[in-house]
Design a protein around this motif. Structure first.
Motif, PDB file in Angstrom:
ATOM      1  N   SER A  99       2.896   7.665  30.358  1.00 13.61           N
ATOM      2  CA  SER A  99       4.319   7.993  30.332  1.00 13.61           C
ATOM      3  C   SER A  99       5.157   6.748  30.095  1.00 13.61           C
ATOM      4  O   SER A  99       6.075   6.745  29.272  1.00 13.61           O
ATOM      5  CB  SER A  99       4.741   8.649  31.648  1.00 13.61           C
ATOM      6  N   PHE A 100       4.832   5.666  30.826  1.00  9.27           N
ATOM      7  CA  PHE A 100       5.588   4.429  30.665  1.00  9.27           C
ATOM      8  C   PHE A 100       5.393   3.824  29.280  1.00  9.27           C
ATOM      9  O   PHE A 100       6.332   3.323  28.672  1.00  9.27           O
ATOM     10  CB  PHE A 100       5.224   3.401  31.745  1.00  9.27           C
ATOM     11  N   SER A 101       4.174   3.881  28.775  1.00 12.09           N
ATOM     12  CA  SER A 101       3.937   3.308  27.449  1.00 12.09           C
ATOM     13  C   SER A 101       4.662   4.116  26.379  1.00 12.09           C
ATOM     14  O   SER A 101       5.204   3.554  25.427  1.00 12.09           O
ATOM     15  CB  SER A 101       2.448   3.205  27.144  1.00 12.09           C
ATOM     16  N   SER A 102       4.711   5.446  26.549  1.00  9.29           N
ATOM     17  CA  SER A 102       5.461   6.279  25.604  1.00  9.29           C
ATOM     18  C   SER A 102       6.947   5.973  25.683  1.00  9.29           C
ATOM     19  O   SER A 102       7.628   5.854  24.665  1.00  9.29           O
ATOM     20  CB  SER A 102       5.234   7.760  25.887  1.00  9.29           C
ATOM     21  N   ALA A 103       7.448   5.845  26.903  1.00 14.04           N
ATOM     22  CA  ALA A 103       8.867   5.531  27.084  1.00 14.04           C
ATOM     23  C   ALA A 103       9.177   4.155  26.508  1.00 14.04           C
ATOM     24  O   ALA A 103      10.211   3.966  25.841  1.00 14.04           O
ATOM     25  CB  ALA A 103       9.238   5.589  28.567  1.00 14.04           C
ATOM     26  N   PHE A 104       8.303   3.194  26.723  1.00 11.09           N
ATOM     27  CA  PHE A 104       8.512   1.846  26.194  1.00 11.09           C
ATOM     28  C   PHE A 104       8.527   1.854  24.668  1.00 11.09           C
ATOM     29  O   PHE A 104       9.377   1.226  24.039  1.00 11.09           O
ATOM     30  CB  PHE A 104       7.414   0.909  26.708  1.00 11.09           C
ATOM     31  N   ALA A 105       7.597   2.594  24.068  1.00 11.33           N
ATOM     32  CA  ALA A 105       7.552   2.684  22.604  1.00 11.33           C
ATOM     33  C   ALA A 105       8.816   3.345  22.072  1.00 11.33           C
ATOM     34  O   ALA A 105       9.370   2.921  21.046  1.00 11.33           O
ATOM     35  CB  ALA A 105       6.315   3.464  22.170  1.00 11.33           C
ATOM     36  N   TYR A 106       9.297   4.374  22.768  1.00 12.51           N
ATOM     37  CA  TYR A 106      10.522   5.056  22.348  1.00 12.51           C
ATOM     38  C   TYR A 106      11.718   4.105  22.420  1.00 12.51           C
ATOM     39  O   TYR A 106      12.511   4.017  21.492  1.00 12.51           O
ATOM     40  CB  TYR A 106      10.746   6.285  23.241  1.00 12.51           C
ATOM     41  N   ILE A 107      11.829   3.368  23.530  1.00 10.47           N
ATOM     42  CA  ILE A 107      12.940   2.422  23.693  1.00 10.47           C
ATOM     43  C   ILE A 107      12.859   1.327  22.639  1.00 10.47           C
ATOM     44  O   ILE A 107      13.862   0.944  22.028  1.00 10.47           O
ATOM     45  CB  ILE A 107      12.932   1.828  25.124  1.00 10.47           C
ATOM     46  N   LYS A 108      11.656   0.828  22.410  1.00 11.95           N
ATOM     47  CA  LYS A 108      11.471  -0.221  21.412  1.00 11.95           C
ATOM     48  C   LYS A 108      11.897   0.271  20.031  1.00 11.95           C
ATOM     49  O   LYS A 108      12.556  -0.458  19.270  1.00 11.95           O
ATOM     50  CB  LYS A 108       9.991  -0.628  21.391  1.00 11.95           C
ATOM     51  N   GLU A 109      11.574   1.503  19.691  1.00 15.26           N
ATOM     52  CA  GLU A 109      11.931   2.092  18.408  1.00 15.26           C
ATOM     53  C   GLU A 109      13.453   2.260  18.329  1.00 15.26           C
ATOM     54  O   GLU A 109      14.056   1.999  17.282  1.00 15.26           O
ATOM     55  CB  GLU A 109      11.230   3.427  18.222  1.00 15.26           C
ATOM     56  N   ARG A 110      14.059   2.669  19.416  1.00 22.14           N
ATOM     57  CA  ARG A 110      15.533   2.864  19.429  1.00 22.14           C
ATOM     58  C   ARG A 110      16.260   1.541  19.275  1.00 22.14           C
ATOM     59  O   ARG A 110      17.290   1.467  18.638  1.00 22.14           O
ATOM     60  CB  ARG A 110      15.949   3.540  20.735  1.00 22.14           C
ATOM     61  N   VAL A 111      15.706   0.475  19.857  1.00 19.20           N
ATOM     62  CA  VAL A 111      16.329  -0.849  19.764  1.00 19.20           C
ATOM     63  C   VAL A 111      16.277  -1.347  18.335  1.00 19.20           C
ATOM     64  O   VAL A 111      17.227  -1.954  17.823  1.00 19.20           O
ATOM     65  CB  VAL A 111      15.643  -1.838  20.737  1.00 19.20           C
ATOM     66  N   ARG A 112      15.168  -1.099  17.647  1.00 16.99           N
ATOM     67  CA  ARG A 112      15.041  -1.509  16.251  1.00 16.99           C
ATOM     68  C   ARG A 112      16.074  -0.823  15.369  1.00 16.99           C
ATOM     69  O   ARG A 112      16.577  -1.407  14.425  1.00 16.99           O
ATOM     70  CB  ARG A 112      13.639  -1.197  15.725  1.00 16.99           C
ATOM     71  N   ASN A 113      16.335   0.438  15.670  1.00 18.85           N
ATOM     72  CA  ASN A 113      17.286   1.207  14.843  1.00 18.85           C
ATOM     73  C   ASN A 113      18.650   0.990  15.396  1.00 18.85           C
ATOM     74  O   ASN A 113      19.633   0.884  15.028  1.00 18.85           O
ATOM     75  CB  ASN A 113      16.945   2.702  14.864  1.00 18.85           C
TER      76      ASN A 113
END
Length: 113
Positions: A99-113
């Motif tokens: 769950s945390f790794s999915s959330a981290f990947a989502y946040i990382k993707e949102r920061v890039r965009n």
């Protein structure tokens, strides 16, 4: 609304854990269905013996294990219950990690965009 999302996330995590448990149980079931050696090993572990075998009891010595007869009630041992607890904790930690790794990947993707 946040409470419903939180509940949904918890239910999804529970579902993931139950799916993993179900997969493991199905593997065990297949082993019992299709591998006669599995049944023999389990029977020996709980104290059953083959018809052709003899049991020697020596006075003054405790038996290594209790011999079971057909119809005896078999209760899970403390060791089995401990292993089940450890597996439950492991799966909870695994689900949290995922769950945390999915959330981290989502946040990382949102920061890039």
């Amino acid at each position: 609304m946040k409470n419903q999302i939180s509940t949904k996330n918890e239910l999804n995590q529970n579902l993931g854990g139950l799916m993993l448990i179900n997969q493991n149980l199905n593997r065990q079931l297949d082993s019992y269905k299709y591998n006669p050696e599995t049944i023999k090993i389990q029977a020996r572990d709980i104290g059953y013996i083959n018809k052709s075998e003899k049991i020697l009891l020596i006075k003054g010595m405790e038996p290594v294990r209790t011999v079971k007869k057909p119809g005896n009630v078999i209760l899970p041992s403390e060791e089995t219950r401990d292993i089940e607890k450890i597996l439950r904790i492991f799966f909870i930690i695994l689900l949290l990690f995922l769950s945390f790794s999915s959330a981290f990947a989502y946040i990382k993707e949102r920061v890039r965009n």
